[in-house]
Scaffold this motif. Structure first.
Motif, PDB file in Angstrom:
ATOM      1  N   VAL A 160       0.873  -1.179   0.000  1.00 58.02           N
ATOM      2  CA  VAL A 160       0.000   0.000   0.000  1.00 58.02           C
ATOM      3  C   VAL A 160       0.909   1.229   0.000  1.00 58.02           C
ATOM      4  O   VAL A 160       1.860   1.303   0.780  1.00 58.02           O
ATOM      5  N   THR A 161       0.631   2.188  -0.873  1.00 61.47           N
ATOM      6  CA  THR A 161       1.382   3.440  -0.879  1.00 61.47           C
ATOM      7  C   THR A 161       0.565   4.467  -0.102  1.00 61.47           C
ATOM      8  O   THR A 161      -0.630   4.648  -0.366  1.00 61.47           O
ATOM      9  N   VAL A 162       1.232   5.077   0.877  1.00 61.44           N
ATOM     10  CA  VAL A 162       0.548   6.028   1.755  1.00 61.44           C
ATOM     11  C   VAL A 162       1.258   7.378   1.716  1.00 61.44           C
ATOM     12  O   VAL A 162       2.463   7.458   1.502  1.00 61.44           O
ATOM     13  N   ASP A 163       0.477   8.423   1.938  1.00 64.02           N
ATOM     14  CA  ASP A 163       0.990   9.792   2.015  1.00 64.02           C
ATOM     15  C   ASP A 163       0.794  10.252   3.451  1.00 64.02           C
ATOM     16  O   ASP A 163      -0.337  10.367   3.930  1.00 64.02           O
ATOM     17  N   THR A 164       1.913  10.509   4.161  1.00 64.14           N
ATOM     18  CA  THR A 164       1.817  10.944   5.558  1.00 64.14           C
ATOM     19  C   THR A 164       1.889  12.467   5.709  1.00 64.14           C
ATOM     20  O   THR A 164       1.931  12.968   6.835  1.00 64.14           O
ATOM     21  N   ASN A 165       1.896  13.189   4.587  1.00 60.72           N
ATOM     22  CA  ASN A 165       1.810  14.652   4.655  1.00 60.72           C
ATOM     23  C   ASN A 165       0.470  15.032   5.273  1.00 60.72           C
ATOM     24  O   ASN A 165      -0.529  14.320   5.111  1.00 60.72           O
ATOM     25  N   HIS A 166       0.436  16.164   5.938  1.00 57.77           N
ATOM     26  CA  HIS A 166      -0.840  16.683   6.431  1.00 57.77           C
ATOM     27  C   HIS A 166      -1.729  16.946   5.222  1.00 57.77           C
ATOM     28  O   HIS A 166      -1.249  17.330   4.149  1.00 57.77           O
ATOM     29  N   ALA A 167      -3.013  16.761   5.366  1.00 57.69           N
ATOM     30  CA  ALA A 167      -3.949  16.957   4.256  1.00 57.69           C
ATOM     31  C   ALA A 167      -3.892  18.375   3.684  1.00 57.69           C
ATOM     32  O   ALA A 167      -4.214  18.589   2.514  1.00 57.69           O
ATOM     33  N   MET A 168      -3.472  19.362   4.477  1.00 57.71           N
ATOM     34  CA  MET A 168      -3.403  20.744   4.000  1.00 57.71           C
ATOM     35  C   MET A 168      -1.977  21.175   3.679  1.00 57.71           C
ATOM     36  O   MET A 168      -1.729  22.363   3.438  1.00 57.71           O
ATOM     37  N   ALA A 169      -1.035  20.236   3.665  1.00 58.40           N
ATOM     38  CA  ALA A 169       0.344  20.582   3.308  1.00 58.40           C
ATOM     39  C   ALA A 169       0.378  21.141   1.891  1.00 58.40           C
ATOM     40  O   ALA A 169      -0.313  20.659   1.000  1.00 58.40           O
ATOM     41  N   GLY A 170       1.165  22.195   1.712  1.00 59.41           N
ATOM     42  CA  GLY A 170       1.314  22.806   0.402  1.00 59.41           C
ATOM     43  C   GLY A 170       0.212  23.773   0.028  1.00 59.41           C
ATOM     44  O   GLY A 170       0.232  24.338  -1.060  1.00 59.41           O
ATOM     45  N   LYS A 171      -0.742  23.994   0.920  1.00 58.89           N
ATOM     46  CA  LYS A 171      -1.880  24.864   0.584  1.00 58.89           C
ATOM     47  C   LYS A 171      -1.774  26.213   1.288  1.00 58.89           C
ATOM     48  O   LYS A 171      -1.344  26.306   2.432  1.00 58.89           O
ATOM     49  N   THR A 172      -2.208  27.242   0.579  1.00 57.73           N
ATOM     50  CA  THR A 172      -2.342  28.570   1.160  1.00 57.73           C
ATOM     51  C   THR A 172      -3.696  28.615   1.860  1.00 57.73           C
ATOM     52  O   THR A 172      -4.703  28.190   1.299  1.00 57.73           O
ATOM     53  N   LEU A 173      -3.700  29.097   3.094  1.00 56.82           N
ATOM     54  CA  LEU A 173      -4.925  29.135   3.897  1.00 56.82           C
ATOM     55  C   LEU A 173      -5.263  30.579   4.254  1.00 56.82           C
ATOM     56  O   LEU A 173      -4.380  31.385   4.544  1.00 56.82           O
ATOM     57  N   ASN A 174      -6.560  30.878   4.253  1.00 56.34           N
ATOM     58  CA  ASN A 174      -7.054  32.208   4.605  1.00 56.34           C
ATOM     59  C   ASN A 174      -7.918  32.087   5.852  1.00 56.34           C
ATOM     60  O   ASN A 174      -8.730  31.166   5.967  1.00 56.34           O
ATOM     61  N   PHE A 175      -7.746  33.036   6.779  1.00 55.97           N
ATOM     62  CA  PHE A 175      -8.538  33.026   8.010  1.00 55.97           C
ATOM     63  C   PHE A 175      -9.114  34.403   8.278  1.00 55.97           C
ATOM     64  O   PHE A 175      -8.410  35.410   8.194  1.00 55.97           O
ATOM     65  N   ASP A 176     -10.411  34.428   8.595  1.00 57.51           N
ATOM     66  CA  ASP A 176     -11.054  35.610   9.163  1.00 57.51           C
ATOM     67  C   ASP A 176     -11.106  35.323  10.657  1.00 57.51           C
ATOM     68  O   ASP A 176     -11.738  34.354  11.085  1.00 57.51           O
ATOM     69  N   ILE A 177     -10.413  36.150  11.445  1.00 58.98           N
ATOM     70  CA  ILE A 177     -10.253  35.910  12.879  1.00 58.98           C
ATOM     71  C   ILE A 177     -10.894  37.045  13.666  1.00 58.98           C
ATOM     72  O   ILE A 177     -10.721  38.220  13.335  1.00 58.98           O
ATOM     73  N   GLU A 178     -11.615  36.683  14.730  1.00 55.86           N
ATOM     74  CA  GLU A 178     -12.164  37.667  15.672  1.00 55.86           C
ATOM     75  C   GLU A 178     -11.753  37.249  17.073  1.00 55.86           C
ATOM     76  O   GLU A 178     -12.047  36.134  17.503  1.00 55.86           O
ATOM     77  N   LEU A 179     -11.066  38.143  17.798  1.00 62.90           N
ATOM     78  CA  LEU A 179     -10.646  37.833  19.170  1.00 62.90           C
ATOM     79  C   LEU A 179     -11.832  38.036  20.110  1.00 62.90           C
ATOM     80  O   LEU A 179     -12.385  39.129  20.193  1.00 62.90           O
ATOM     81  N   VAL A 180     -12.207  36.965  20.809  1.00 63.16           N
ATOM     82  CA  VAL A 180     -13.390  36.973  21.674  1.00 63.16           C
ATOM     83  C   VAL A 180     -13.018  37.293  23.127  1.00 63.16           C
ATOM     84  O   VAL A 180     -13.710  38.036  23.803  1.00 63.16           O
ATOM     85  N   SER A 181     -11.918  36.700  23.620  1.00 69.03           N
ATOM     86  CA  SER A 181     -11.518  36.966  25.006  1.00 69.03           C
ATOM     87  C   SER A 181     -10.028  36.734  25.191  1.00 69.03           C
ATOM     88  O   SER A 181      -9.397  36.017  24.414  1.00 69.03           O
ATOM     89  N   ILE A 182      -9.499  37.380  26.235  1.00 71.94           N
ATOM     90  CA  ILE A 182      -8.098  37.211  26.617  1.00 71.94           C
ATOM     91  C   ILE A 182      -8.063  36.934  28.116  1.00 71.94           C
ATOM     92  O   ILE A 182      -8.653  37.665  28.901  1.00 71.94           O
ATOM     93  N   ASN A 183      -7.364  35.869  28.490  1.00 76.81           N
ATOM     94  CA  ASN A 183      -7.070  35.605  29.892  1.00 76.81           C
ATOM     95  C   ASN A 183      -5.559  35.735  30.021  1.00 76.81           C
ATOM     96  O   ASN A 183      -4.830  34.824  29.643  1.00 76.81           O
ATOM     97  N   PRO A 184      -5.077  36.885  30.523  1.00 74.71           N
ATOM     98  CA  PRO A 184      -3.637  37.139  30.553  1.00 74.71           C
ATOM     99  C   PRO A 184      -2.874  36.064  31.331  1.00 74.71           C
ATOM    100  O   PRO A 184      -3.368  35.521  32.321  1.00 74.71           O
ATOM    101  N   ALA A 185      -1.654  35.807  30.888  1.00 75.10           N
ATOM    102  CA  ALA A 185      -0.810  34.786  31.514  1.00 75.10           C
ATOM    103  C   ALA A 185      -0.493  35.151  32.958  1.00 75.10           C
ATOM    104  O   ALA A 185      -0.367  34.262  33.802  1.00 75.10           O
ATOM    105  N   ASP A 186      -0.414  36.440  33.249  1.00 80.64           N
ATOM    106  CA  ASP A 186      -0.049  36.857  34.609  1.00 80.64           C
ATOM    107  C   ASP A 186      -1.250  37.029  35.527  1.00 80.64           C
ATOM    108  O   ASP A 186      -1.119  37.476  36.648  1.00 80.64           O
ATOM    109  N   ALA A 187      -2.429  36.649  35.045  1.00 87.61           N
ATOM    110  CA  ALA A 187      -3.645  36.811  35.884  1.00 87.61           C
ATOM    111  C   ALA A 187      -3.825  35.640  36.817  1.00 87.61           C
ATOM    112  O   ALA A 187      -3.374  34.565  36.655  1.00 87.61           O
TER     113      ALA A 187
END
Length: 187
Positions: A160-187
């Protein structure tokens, strides 16, 4: 009332009002300045903070591959802890709660380039006795390095020939990101 006293009275009243106006202006200036210095800039995400983000991930053709909005729950992770792909992690740094941004990640910033060295041919016996490997299907296997996921790309009677690359390897990805909350490390 005697003119002399009346003039003195008016003089003192005028002097007192003049000084009170100055004191009042000084007091208002102090209150205003204190209010300005009291206002804080919004906290921004930094390494070590636990954050929650809502996002939609798309390929360049607009196809959505993942969305926290569709799941109805923001994604939580620790900034800079290696829990996310590098470009996504870096995009969140410096964002304040409520900020939104769109980022385009190259393969290097996401799951890496597709690597031909991660395609290999293995003995068919790695599959359970009653399992028939199917081309295009993804499977998991326990190895000395832990679990790996792979996709079957070719099958014959003994190998069996298998591909162990991640399914998204080699792909350009776009993200729309919205920051919902921050819990500071020093809190």
């Amino acid at each position: 009332m005697n003119y002399q006293y009346r003039d003195f009275y008016y003089y003192m009243k005028k002097l007192l009002l003049k000084h009170m106006a100055g004191v009042l202006c000084l007091l208002l200036l102090c209150i205003f300045a204190a209010g300005c210095t009291q206002s804080q800039t919004p906290a921004v995400a930094t390494a070590g903070d636990t954050v929650e983000v809502d996002y939609t991930g798309t390929y360049d053709d607009g196809e959505v591959f993942d969305s926290s909005y569709e799941r109805g729950q923001p994604l939580e992770f620790v900034v800079g802890a290696g829990q996310m792909i590098p470009g996504f992690d870096a995009a969140v740094v410096g964002m304040a709660v409520g900020d939104k941004k769109t980022v385009k990640l190259s393969p290097e910033e996401a799951y890496g380039e597709w690597n031909e060295d991660l395609v290999m041919t293995v003995n068919r016996t790695i599959f359970a006795e009653n399992t028939t490997p199917v081309i295009g299907e993804t499977y998991s296997s326990l190895t000395d390095q832990g679990f790996i996921r792979f996709t079957v790309i070719a099958v014959n009677t003994s190998e069996v020939t298998v591909d162990t690359n991640h399914a998204m390897a080699g792909k350009t990805l776009n993200f729309d990101i919205e920051l919902v909350s921050i819990n500071p490390a020093d809190a």
